[in-house]
Design an enzyme around this catalytic site. Structure first.
Site, PDB file in Angstrom:
ATOM      1  N   GLU A 127       0.847  -1.201   0.000  1.00 48.80           N
ATOM      2  CA  GLU A 127       0.000   0.000   0.000  1.00 48.80           C
ATOM      3  C   GLU A 127       0.875   1.241   0.000  1.00 48.80           C
ATOM      4  OE1 GLU A 127      -2.728  -0.363   3.290  1.00 48.80           O
ATOM      5  OE2 GLU A 127      -3.738  -2.060   2.309  1.00 48.80           O
ATOM      6  N   GLY A 131       4.782  -0.694   2.919  1.00 49.93           N
ATOM      7  CA  GLY A 131       5.490  -1.554   1.986  1.00 49.93           C
ATOM      8  C   GLY A 131       6.154  -2.693   2.740  1.00 49.93           C
ATOM      9  N   GLY A 241       7.964 -17.119  -3.670  1.00 50.24           N
ATOM     10  CA  GLY A 241       8.223 -16.122  -4.709  1.00 50.24           C
ATOM     11  C   GLY A 241       9.676 -15.675  -4.719  1.00 50.24           C
ATOM     12  N   ARG A 267      34.862  -7.999 -30.338  1.00 52.03           N
ATOM     13  CA  ARG A 267      35.291  -6.594 -30.341  1.00 52.03           C
ATOM     14  C   ARG A 267      36.813  -6.497 -30.197  1.00 52.03           C
ATOM     15  NH1 ARG A 267      33.902  -1.333 -31.475  1.00 52.03           N
ATOM     16  NH2 ARG A 267      34.772   0.112 -29.951  1.00 52.03           N
ATOM     17  N   GLN A 278      43.472  -9.175 -19.554  1.00 57.23           N
ATOM     18  CA  GLN A 278      43.177  -9.777 -18.245  1.00 57.23           C
ATOM     19  C   GLN A 278      42.120  -8.986 -17.470  1.00 57.23           C
ATOM     20  OE1 GLN A 278      46.990 -10.207 -16.363  1.00 57.23           O
ATOM     21  NE2 GLN A 278      47.597 -11.880 -17.702  1.00 57.23           N
ATOM     22  N   GLY A 338      31.542  -1.160 -22.979  1.00 59.00           N
ATOM     23  CA  GLY A 338      31.923   0.238 -23.178  1.00 59.00           C
ATOM     24  C   GLY A 338      30.699   1.074 -23.525  1.00 59.00           C
ATOM     25  N   GLU A 362       9.343  -7.949  -3.236  1.00 55.52           N
ATOM     26  CA  GLU A 362       9.223  -9.212  -2.479  1.00 55.52           C
ATOM     27  C   GLU A 362      10.183  -9.199  -1.282  1.00 55.52           C
ATOM     28  OE1 GLU A 362       8.318 -12.775  -4.460  1.00 55.52           O
ATOM     29  OE2 GLU A 362       7.434 -11.768  -6.189  1.00 55.52           O
ATOM     30  N   THR A 364      12.840  -6.064   0.513  1.00 51.89           N
ATOM     31  CA  THR A 364      14.098  -5.428   0.115  1.00 51.89           C
ATOM     32  C   THR A 364      15.297  -6.242   0.638  1.00 51.89           C
ATOM     33  OG1 THR A 364      14.217  -4.129   2.137  1.00 51.89           O
ATOM     34  CG2 THR A 364      13.028  -3.116   0.279  1.00 51.89           C
TER      35      THR A 364
HETATM   36  P1  FAD Z   1       9.750   0.922   2.255  1.00 55.24           P
HETATM   37  O1  FAD Z   1       9.183  -0.218   3.011  1.00 55.24           O
HETATM   38  O2  FAD Z   1       9.255   2.282   2.595  1.00 55.24           O
HETATM   39  O3  FAD Z   1      11.331   0.879   2.398  1.00 55.24           O
HETATM   40  C1  FAD Z   1      12.168   1.997   2.076  1.00 55.24           C
HETATM   41  C2  FAD Z   1      13.578   1.698   2.592  1.00 55.24           C
HETATM   42  O4  FAD Z   1      13.539   1.499   4.022  1.00 55.24           O
HETATM   43  C3  FAD Z   1      14.161   0.412   1.998  1.00 55.24           C
HETATM   44  O5  FAD Z   1      15.545   0.574   1.811  1.00 55.24           O
HETATM   45  C4  FAD Z   1      13.927  -0.618   3.094  1.00 55.24           C
HETATM   46  O6  FAD Z   1      14.851  -1.695   3.057  1.00 55.24           O
HETATM   47  C5  FAD Z   1      14.134   0.241   4.334  1.00 55.24           C
HETATM   48  N1  FAD Z   1      13.465  -0.342   5.513  1.00 55.24           N
HETATM   49  C6  FAD Z   1      12.137  -0.454   5.764  1.00 55.24           C
HETATM   50  N2  FAD Z   1      11.937  -1.065   6.928  1.00 55.24           N
HETATM   51  C7  FAD Z   1      13.148  -1.362   7.449  1.00 55.24           C
HETATM   52  C8  FAD Z   1      13.619  -2.004   8.627  1.00 55.24           C
HETATM   53  N3  FAD Z   1      12.774  -2.498   9.556  1.00 55.24           N
HETATM   54  N4  FAD Z   1      14.953  -2.121   8.804  1.00 55.24           N
HETATM   55  C9  FAD Z   1      15.840  -1.642   7.873  1.00 55.24           C
HETATM   56  N5  FAD Z   1      15.468  -1.032   6.750  1.00 55.24           N
HETATM   57  C10 FAD Z   1      14.133  -0.902   6.532  1.00 55.24           C
HETATM   58  N6  FAD Z   1       3.868  -5.294  -4.161  1.00 55.24           N
HETATM   59  C11 FAD Z   1       2.795  -6.149  -4.197  1.00 55.24           C
HETATM   60  O7  FAD Z   1       2.071  -6.298  -3.209  1.00 55.24           O
HETATM   61  N7  FAD Z   1       2.492  -6.832  -5.338  1.00 55.24           N
HETATM   62  C12 FAD Z   1       3.214  -6.707  -6.480  1.00 55.24           C
HETATM   63  O8  FAD Z   1       2.892  -7.347  -7.486  1.00 55.24           O
HETATM   64  C13 FAD Z   1       4.340  -5.802  -6.488  1.00 55.24           C
HETATM   65  N8  FAD Z   1       5.043  -5.592  -7.624  1.00 55.24           N
HETATM   66  C14 FAD Z   1       5.994  -4.583  -7.657  1.00 55.24           C
HETATM   67  C15 FAD Z   1       6.583  -4.226  -8.865  1.00 55.24           C
HETATM   68  C16 FAD Z   1       7.491  -3.168  -8.922  1.00 55.24           C
HETATM   69  C17 FAD Z   1       8.078  -2.774 -10.246  1.00 55.24           C
HETATM   70  C18 FAD Z   1       7.843  -2.482  -7.724  1.00 55.24           C
HETATM   71  C19 FAD Z   1       8.818  -1.345  -7.756  1.00 55.24           C
HETATM   72  C20 FAD Z   1       7.284  -2.849  -6.529  1.00 55.24           C
HETATM   73  C21 FAD Z   1       6.337  -3.889  -6.464  1.00 55.24           C
HETATM   74  N9  FAD Z   1       5.689  -4.219  -5.267  1.00 55.24           N
HETATM   75  C22 FAD Z   1       4.624  -5.097  -5.281  1.00 55.24           C
HETATM   76  C23 FAD Z   1       5.971  -3.476  -4.055  1.00 55.24           C
HETATM   77  C24 FAD Z   1       7.272  -3.903  -3.361  1.00 55.24           C
HETATM   78  O9  FAD Z   1       7.133  -5.176  -2.802  1.00 55.24           O
HETATM   79  C25 FAD Z   1       7.598  -2.807  -2.303  1.00 55.24           C
HETATM   80  O10 FAD Z   1       8.011  -1.669  -3.042  1.00 55.24           O
HETATM   81  C26 FAD Z   1       8.687  -3.267  -1.339  1.00 55.24           C
HETATM   82  O11 FAD Z   1       8.186  -4.246  -0.467  1.00 55.24           O
HETATM   83  C27 FAD Z   1       9.245  -2.118  -0.506  1.00 55.24           C
HETATM   84  O12 FAD Z   1       8.233  -1.349   0.072  1.00 55.24           O
HETATM   85  P2  FAD Z   1       8.271   0.247  -0.091  1.00 55.24           P
HETATM   86  O13 FAD Z   1       8.449   0.551  -1.523  1.00 55.24           O
HETATM   87  O14 FAD Z   1       7.066   0.801   0.595  1.00 55.24           O
HETATM   88  O15 FAD Z   1       9.575   0.706   0.672  1.00 55.24           O
END
Ligand code: FAD
Length: 383
Positions: A127, A131, A241, A267, A278, A338, A362, A364
């Site tokens: 949402e 996330g 997943g 190339r 190397q 390049g 899925e 971070t």
């Molecule tokens: P945030 O949760 O706000 O995180 C931002 C930063 O804070 C990150 O670096 C994170 O690692 C860090 N962080 C957050 N909490 C902590 C913690 N406790 N400790 C340390 N660091 C933390 N979602 C679905 O439900 N279904 C889908 O099909 C789907 N497809 C996607 C396709 C794309 C192209 C993209 C970009 C995203 C998709 N997502 C989907 C969403 C995705 O799973 C989320 O973007 C992801 O889980 C991260 O949530 P957020 O973007 O809100 O980042």
């Protein structure tokens, strides 16, 4: 330890590569430019078996094991991660959730269409304000007689604007993960709206949606599993997943390696192929080792799934390692090419843009480390 693939597994991998080299690779740069694959490819993916890889034959799938699934995901990642995402969300995140937690009626209703590619599913967990912390999601479902009324929104949902059916996670109870339930929602339900998220860095050929639900009514039998089981369903599907994402990252590394070998042996600079230097071989050797290491972590997790053993931490390790190495391999491949690596005449720039999201979705890389750290120390650092 036996790392030999069975004849069926090798056969499907060869079939997958031949199909993708013919039907996808020649079009991927164009699909990336116009920000949409030709969706006529989806039923073709169904015909060859990709959309029903681990769905049993009784529901129209090919009933393959999980090792076969990761072999297919590797080939899809090598060919085009945008296509891979369409497949893995519909058959993986959506299909496996229905298969594992659905009633017989729900399986009969949705799985044959998903397995054939006639229907496309999406997985609506993330949402705008939740996330990584998905257990605190805010979309609400309230019971009204024989129906549930759902209000809320989702963001970044793969297949979101193309899907026929959405798995929607919504809060039916109190705060936290235990208050979350899962619903199977046809996307033509009144109150369901999907708009496309444009301007992505990578995976440009697939549709990523922002979903909104306004007074959306679904019957009581749209509930998947039990009330309050939604977060468990989401995490179970995401664990599997992640192994698929790891496999697709292996495909990216493999693709970078193959492209770099082909280019660097042809190339010439300073009168010799650049592959003879190397410092160029150093980059190719890094990609080669990283492909193997990521593949072995991925196969181990897939094999654990096939044997019915616990695999959650192994899935996180595979996803963390493979995704970080995919970004590294794509970066190295651009270096090998390049200036030609910086334009989309060759595949490596797209590999770079597509690889980047693998460390984000899925879970971070930081979230994978928290899962691994919790397993090693016994202490949860999530909150
Ligand atoms: P945030 O949760 O706000 O995180 C931002 C930063 O804070 C990150 O670096 C994170 O690692 C860090 N962080 C957050 N909490 C902590 C913690 N406790 N400790 C340390 N660091 C933390 N979602 C679905 O439900 N279904 C889908 O099909 C789907 N497809 C996607 C396709 C794309 C192209 C993209 C970009 C995203 C998709 N997502 C989907 C969403 C995705 O799973 C989320 O973007 C992801 O889980 C991260 O949530 P957020 O973007 O809100 O980042």
């Amino acid at each position: 330890m036996d790392l030999t693939l069975t004849e069926d597994q090798r056969g499907f991998r060869a079939l997958a590569r031949e199909f993708l080299d013919r039907e996808v690779v020649p079009h991927r740069a164009e699909w990336d430019r116009v920000e949409s694959v030709d969706t006529a490819i989806i039923p073709k993916l169904g015909d060859i078996g990709f959309m029903g890889l681990t769905i049993p034959e009784e529901y129209g799938g090919i009933g393959g094991d999980y090792v076969t699934y990761v072999l297919a995901m590797e080939e899809l990642g090598r060919a085009d991660s945008a296509i891979r995402g369409i497949v893995s969300v519909s058959t993986g995140l959506f299909g496996k959730s229905v298969l594992q937690f659905g009633s017989e009626e729900q399986k009969q209703r949705w799985l044959p269409g998903i397995a054939s590619g006639r229907l496309l599913g999406c997985f609506g967990l993330t949402e705008p304000d939740n996330g990584s912390d998905a257990g605190n999601l805010r979309t609400r479902a309230v019971r009204d007689g024989d129906e549930w009324v759902i209000d809320g929104s989702k963001i970044f949902i793969t297949n979101g604007t193309w899907a026929d059916v959405a798995l929607v996670f919504a809060r039916t109870g109190g705060p936290g993960p235990k208050g979350v339930s899962a619903f199977l929602v046809p996307t033509d339900t009144p109150g369901f709206e999907a708009t496309e998220v444009k301007g992505k860095l990578g995976l440009r050929g697939q549709a990523t949606g922002a979903l909104s639900f306004s007074g959306m009514r679904v019957p009581s039998d749209a509930l998947l599993g039990e009330e309050g089981q939604g977060f468990r369903i989401a995490m179970t599907s995401l664990d599997k997943g992640r192994v698929g994402i790891a496999a697709s990252c292996v495909g990216i590394i493999q693709g970078c390696l193959e492209a770099s070998v082909e280019y660097s042996t042809a190339r010439e600079q300073f009168g010799r192929p650049i592959a003879s230097y190397q410092l160029v071989q150093d980059m190719i050797a890094e990609m080669s080792v990283d492909a193997d290491a990521a593949r072995l972590l991925t196969w181990r997790a897939a094999d654990l799934i096939d044997r019915g053993e616990r695999f959650s931490v192994e899935a996180s390790k595979a996803k963390l390692y493979a995704s970080e190495q995919a970004v590294k391999a794509a970066n190295l491949a651009i270096q090998v090419f390049g200036g030609y690596g910086y334009v989309d005449e060759y595949p490596v720039a797209k590999y770079m843009r597509d690889a980047r999201v693998m460390t984000l979705y899925e879970g971070t890389s930081q979230i994978q480390k928290l899962i691994i750290g919790r397993s090693e120390t016994g202490i949860s650092a999530f909150s």
